[in-house]
Design an enzyme around this catalytic site. Structure first.
Site, PDB file in Angstrom:
ATOM      1  N   GLU C 155       6.660  -4.018  -9.657  1.00 45.27           N
ATOM      2  CA  GLU C 155       6.600  -3.094 -10.831  1.00 45.27           C
ATOM      3  C   GLU C 155       6.484  -3.803 -11.922  1.00 45.27           C
ATOM      4  O   GLU C 155       7.273  -3.425 -12.741  1.00 45.27           O
ATOM      5  CB  GLU C 155       7.812  -2.111 -10.616  1.00 45.27           C
ATOM      6  N   GLU C 321       5.372   2.227  -2.479  1.00 47.03           N
ATOM      7  CA  GLU C 321       6.553   2.766  -2.659  1.00 47.03           C
ATOM      8  C   GLU C 321       6.803   4.290  -2.939  1.00 47.03           C
ATOM      9  O   GLU C 321       6.010   4.740  -3.905  1.00 47.03           O
ATOM     10  CB  GLU C 321       7.679   2.037  -3.752  1.00 47.03           C
TER      11      GLU C 321
END
Lengths: 677, 677, 677
Positions: C155, C321
């Site tokens: 991320e 995710e």
């Protein structure tokens, strides 16, 4: 009556008075103040709270003469002095000479001087200078006949509790090292394998200053524990000096029980751990906000008073500060209407206070709190406010026999600071699930029907209670869980609410289904939480309205399902259950009932425990009984706008009237009935 | 007409124009700009406000040639130049070389460069470099024929007023030392005995940076006073250079009267102390928010204009900046609908402006304000906006005779920055009690009926007024209180509102009952304040609705009670009173009336003072009269959505029409009637 | 099917799994995990994301053995590993030894350790240590048979994107120097003549830290561009090490497409520039808030998925995710009701995802995300959640043939990060005018009628589309404007909405009338913007309701005015126009239609382009078709609370049922029809 206690109590009857700050006024005002104290029956004053800069004007000069004269004047006036150690607010010269003693915020900003409490709890420089002052005070006034009690510092933890300075970081590491001994234990407790936070050296650990995003929950929880302990250390250090020099003089510091706000709902101090170190537990309480209805300020007052009695181990306590009328530190500061001051003061007394004091005796004409109300207002003694003070003083003198009596409660509501702190962190299922808020709702369910509750730390012995409420006790040790289960086994009606027993003391979730610590006791198993949105509500099939929370629950066969969900994907799922356990029962509420729902639930629990409740009187009437042996006193406070009728017999110590079976109490009025038994 | 004034005024008629920033454009655009200025009748431009980085590209190089060409071009075009000293925004190289010149916020953060006004008011480095630039400017352009006026800096105090740097701390201590001479006097004035804040050495005093909780009120108040004075020092220093080199050229700096927002409602500069140092008072004004009704932006505009005239000592003033349409610095920037620009501009003129200027002439295509409207929009001159500008310019030329005339008001509304600053501090009974807000409500009570008010500093000579309103004048010196009492004695209707005269200039509460400074004049005594909650309202027995505030008041026998409370614990308590004093009267309002309540109260005061009001025209019509000897001009602005009829006779300088007894004004339209007397 | 792609794809069928963090658990749990993975059909796990502190416990020690065992266990279980480089979260010892590597905020505060991503993108120290770790990882596991893919960091840009450290300032200057070559070009591009911001030396330039007021817009825009590039450099550096050592192993990093919030609506990374550097584009997506109706979380999910496909160049991508149920980082974290997890997962798949993964496999019992849902919840595998996971896994296995198929869309909605970043700055006409918000509304106008859109960067080749929507494309290059015009010329229906084409890439306004870049194409000219207030709405004469925006527009003679304003000063002014261009058309919407307005507009465009839409099914039904050659799969998701009927024929891969013409889908249910063509 508790004789041991009386030896330490500062006055004979109900202590009545407040903070007295004569350094703000010329000496002719002091003499007038003593006359006014006599007029109102004030026999108890706290002196010296903010006097450091006067007592030690520079690093090398001291001036006690003015305080000598104040103490003598009080003694001549028969007024007992709760003498402050004067360490609460260091003088400008000190924090200028030692900038490192000022507290630092969570972004590294070091607070400027110019306010109060500008000292770091872990500052060595502050510790040294403050103890030197305490030593001076103890030597000079330890034998003074006016001295009744020592008042260490003031409202410890109010503004400087969370300090992120290097001194604090060092002290935090020492505290952690004492708690965990080895670093591996800390790494395990903190779960540092998540997000690659594993520490390889104690020196890598710092206070939880602002980081890029969420911090480690156990790190933060230990930080809150440490911060409470760091200030407790300061208290202990001051007390040690006082005990060494004046071993017979009682020592207290004024708590702020239940005065936390916003994100720190319960404040920064774990008063359950502080209370045992007090010779007399004392606290401050102020009404917050113009809230009404179920959130009315006087309900919060009652909760706070019951919690104070709980941390004080059910012994009488002293209300060190409250206000005669408005405070000054809110956006809009509501003033008290006629009768309200007396109701507030008597509500504290009803719930265990044997001393009623205020900030402050005479309203300041300058400074940050000049618009804070006082016994003597800006308008002077020719004022309705002062006349109410005089009236209250006279009533309190008539209530002297109440001193030392106890408040008997058959219901315990549990509250723990650690659970609260854990739930104030981000990262939980719902930030709306706050233990103190749930405890307040539970408490109000009972007190709104005249059923008095002890609000107690979860470490409390529960054996004497017929009802035990466990409201969102998120963190729960095995020992506490066992004690709660034992209470049910021994006959108590135990109600556990949602989000209790979820985690252990390290904030590790108990696996296998919630609520891990109580699954067996309750006979229920929760698979998943379904928090409600703000403003969202649900309805159970017994008409209970639930807020904040729902969950997917299954119940064992030996569980009675008292209510089920009626809507959505949870339709038919149990939400309120009861399981017979030994001679008692274990109840579970899987949502947060609204006010009516809590009232119904409290009534059910009272019925099961054979506790009389008076729901019929309406929630505006506050009723509490204190007793001592054969004697009892019924406190009746009418917070409403209509007169009420309450069954009672005896002498009303407020009005002096004889009551024979029915007390008619006017809107806003108070009565304290010395009951004929 | 004031001849002295005219000698300093930059143009012959109504000055019309705006900020002109040619450095953003190639030179061929400059020439087109002059053509456009002629088309619109622009005869006045402010040049050089943000030119420092162009004029002094590096520490050792200067480049004035481009500005020479601009000045010459203006001169050739007969356009008068208000030449900036160009000190408002220092170039990057300067703040890079001397980081200590950048301002520091209340938490010690030093602002980065990259915006504007990134200089500390007390920075010696900035002072030195800025004065060197002023000297250069004065020498180079002091004799230039285009030069009409000097424009010192720009919007002083807009972004850098409150600087907490070491330089500022040093200057603050010097300012305090000059004010108090000895430290004991300061300690007394600040009430440092509260919270142990007593200073033992001047060097312990710092600006009121963020501390642990509330600061000392007088410390904070003096800080605000100092911050205004510190920037005034910069103004004086620049003006001194200009006066030395070009003694005959008038000097101004553009105020931002009434443009404060949020917590700093009245801004940071005490313009009452700044105005006497201006050869011409000039100000900027922008509409804030899409508010409607009583809070409509054009009401605030009128208040600001009347306050500008008040600080200017009722002499004509110059509107240095406003906008033709939207600004760029709000969340949503409403644009002006057709007719609105003219109404806004004429509203300023009606209230004393003899010059109407804008930010800026040509809309930028880059930079922070590229979406700020301008006389020439992004769309260019083929646009409705430009055509409205041309139309306005033509109308203004027809209004040249208005120049130098005065605005005659018989009502004074008092406003003081010190009172406002004190009430912006936390710690007051209600933060909703803001003097400027109360003054605006009072002002609107009159202007909504066509009654013009002077909004004046409390130091103003009040002898000429028939009505004097004292709205929440929280701080009040004995001298001011006496002058207000004298006005009543001499025949004025004096209305004092709640929270006036509470404290002296050191912010010490006047004891014995509020409002201490006016108790005797009014014949009332307030024992305690009872602020209302947000949204709460009360009703008096004359139907007045009150907001924000109530209080427990007793009135002397010689006082007429005009209205009493009808509810709660204050039922029957006086709330509106009047006492005959000399040939006038002293009125007191113990609450904050709502709009209708203020209208009724203003009408009562006007009736008592024999002032004609025109409540019948409705609040959407704004009416103001300017006059000069036998001549007068009636400004009529229709802010509503329906046409209106207003009694008037004369020539409408906007439409050119002859009006004979009745002016019919279309929705949104404006008229300026040269009245036949 | 795209063969080249399959060579890099980690699994054979739909990849199914999630983040796996075994270091949080004892090894016996690891073995149980593999059994559970088999039960659910999990064949894909991401390992090592937060393992750095475990892998390199101190500066000089490494420990890979535990990870060796994990990798071996995965291999034995036939589970493919997406192995993280483990650089996402540096261990405490590193940031303690090198404090300068921690990111600094816009006020100079250096973030503390204690969370994750506490490293500056431009830190040389971090770069060196992270690459050393990558090298170790690549050498140790490059040949491991479980290794399927490298997962660089995690991320990127989530918490540390905007760092104002000295290292960042230095890198920013280098980036600027490469972009502008000479300083004069930068001064021109930034418009530094406004507010005297002209730079005389590169070293004067700093990141746009907080200054006194608004910063320079182009400075801020370039800063956002630089910040995205600075992190891209870190990605490239890690990838270069991996490619050198393991040239055949694909590399990705997980984006967070469409996950920005609040003031950073679109996040900090320009994924259009990142996508070409990914062997497989992967992204994370989480539902935000309990929003309902048009703002429902599942609509945002669809937009994000379509944008992910857009940046991936319409190739299949991997959902790295999402969550099985609640997240933990919102104020209140709504959990997913039965069926919702499957609908969410299949919505991603419908829109191009060939892999469906979650954070995380087993819910943590400690740490910051312990209340984040997982495949294995706290309650364990005896739970409805786990049974849903198993059910989904089985369904996904039946859908293996879908792999590699494409999503065919005839509508393109343009989105650009630079436009979004520019509009997130203060200083615009209305902060409510946010490109991503407008793009979402446009997207929903089509998808609510079952018309699939590609959401694409504006650099995308538009030649294949029948409808092209240009929603508030504020910044627009000449090249993009020409490409959009070419699309219309070539036959597309091109809809441009208000606030498009306003500025060039340097954020300089295109003069002469808005929208400068599209004035000619559209045949309209806007003179001035009239943004609406919050909550304000307007109505056009075709009943369209507009929000947020209006403007004064004139249209050429060759333009069809489809709708006009009906109110106020804009009455009669065109608001919706269409101009025939080549074989297509250029439409313009001068306001922001509400939901119904967008639906009507989308229907008009579809009609003009001969695109079938299914408005009749209602907006709760989500329909998307994937196809590969002769085969096609119809995804039907019923988000509503009633069953629906949808025309379809084939085999439902979810239920296994044969559908013959009519699919009846229960409330909340999903179907994937392998269509018989």
């Amino acid at each position: 009556m508790d004789t041991a206690r009386r030896s330490t109590w500062p006055t004979q009857g109900i202590s009545f008075g407040g903070d007295y700050n004569p350094e703000q006024w010329p000496e002719d005002v002091w003499r007038r103040d003593v006359e006014l104290m006599h007029e109102a029956g004030v026999d108890f004053v706290t002196v010296g709270v903010f006097s450091w800069a006067r007592l030690q004007p520079t690093a090398s000069t001291w001036d006690f003469e003015w305080l000598d004269r104040v103490m003598d004047l009080m003694h001549q006036g028969d007024i007992r002095v709760d003498l402050a150690t004067a360490t609460a607010s260091p003088p400008p010269w000190l924090a200028t000479a030692y900038p490192q003693m000022r507290p630092v915020d969570e972004r590294g900003y070091r607070y400027a001087i110019g306010s109060r409490q500008t000292w770091s709890p872990s500052s060595a420089v502050y510790r040294e200078h403050s103890l030197a002052l305490v030593e001076k005070m103890a030597h000079r006034y330890g034998e003074h006949p006016a001295l009744a009690m020592w008042h260490v510092s003031n409202e410890l933890g109010c503004h400087n509790a969370l300090c992120y300075s290097d001194d604090s970081a060092h002290a935090f590491r020492e505290w952690l090292s004492a708690r965990y001994i080895d670093l591996e234990t800390l790494n395990t407790a903190w779960g540092t394998d998540f997000w690659s936070q594993r520490y390889s050296d104690w020196d890598e650990i710092v206070p939880p200053s602002v980081s890029t995003t969420f911090g480690n929950p156990t790190h933060q929880l230990d930080w809150r524990r440490f911060c409470s302990d760091a200030l407790l250390e300061q208290y202990r250090a001051e007390k040690a000096v006082l005990n060494r020099i004046t071993p017979d003089v009682p020592v207290t510091t004024n708590f702020m029980v239940g005065m936390g706000q916003g994100p720190a709902l319960a404040g920064n101090m774990d008063y359950a751990s502080w209370a045992p170190e007090q010779d007399i537990v004392s606290t401050d309480h102020y009404l917050v906000g113009p809230e009404t209805g179920d959130a009315a300020a006087h309900h919060k007052l009652s909760f706070s008073a019951d919690l104070t009695r709980g941390v004080a181990g059910r012994r009488p306590w002293l209300l060190m500060e409250h206000s005669t009328s408005a405070v000054n530190w809110q956006h809009i500061n509501r003033a008290k209407v006629p009768g309200e001051m007396m109701r507030n003061s008597l509500a504290h007394m009803a719930r265990g206070a044997d001393g009623i004091a205020y900030f402050q005796f005479r309203a300041s004409k300058a400074g940050a709190e000049k618009f804070h109300s006082a016994l003597v207002p800006h308008a002077g003694e020719d004022s309705a406010r002062w006349r109410e003070v005089v009236e209250l003083g006279a009533a309190l003198r008539r209530m002297a026999p109440v001193v030392g009596s106890t408040v008997d409660a058959r219901v315990a509501v549990l509250f723990d600071w650690a659970s609260q702190w854990a739930c104030e962190q981000e990262g939980h299922p719902s930030m709306a699930m706050q233990p103190m808020e749930i405890a307040r709702r539970a408490h109000y369910g009972f007190t709104s029907a005249g059923v008095t509750c002890d609000v107690v730390p979860s470490s409390t012995d529960l054996s004497g209670y017929d009802v035990v409420v466990v409201p969102a006790l998120y963190l729960c040790s095995d020992e506490t869980a066992a004690r709660i289960a034992d209470a049910a086994e021994a006959g108590a009606q135990v109600l556990v609410t949602a989000f209790s027993g979820i985690a252990d003391e390290d904030d590790h979730v108990r696996l296998g289904g919630y609520p891990g610590a109580f699954r067996e006791l309750l006979g229920v198993r929760v698979e998943e939480f379904f928090p409600l949105a703000d403003g969202e509500a649900l309805v159970l099939d017994d008409t209970t309205v639930g807020e904040i929370w729902s969950e997917y629950l299954t119940a064992s066969e030996d569980v009675d399902v008292l209510a089920r969900h009626t809507q959505g994907h949870l339709r038919g799922v149990p939400a309120l259950t009861k399981r017979t356990v030994g001679t008692g029962a274990a109840w579970y509420a899987a949502t947060v009932p609204d006010t009516a729902g809590w009232a119904a639930l409290a009534d059910k629990l009272c019925a099961a425990a054979n506790i009389d409740s008076r729901r019929d009187l309406g929630s505006d009437v506050e009723i509490v009984r204190r007793s001592a042996g054969e004697q009892s006193w019924l406190f009746v406070l009418n917070h409403g706008t209509d007169k009420v009728s309450v069954p009672a017999s005896g002498t009303d110590l407020v009005s002096g009237a004889q009551i024979d079976g029915e007390l008619i109490l006017a809107a806003g009025a108070s009565a304290v009935i010395a009951e004929a038994r």
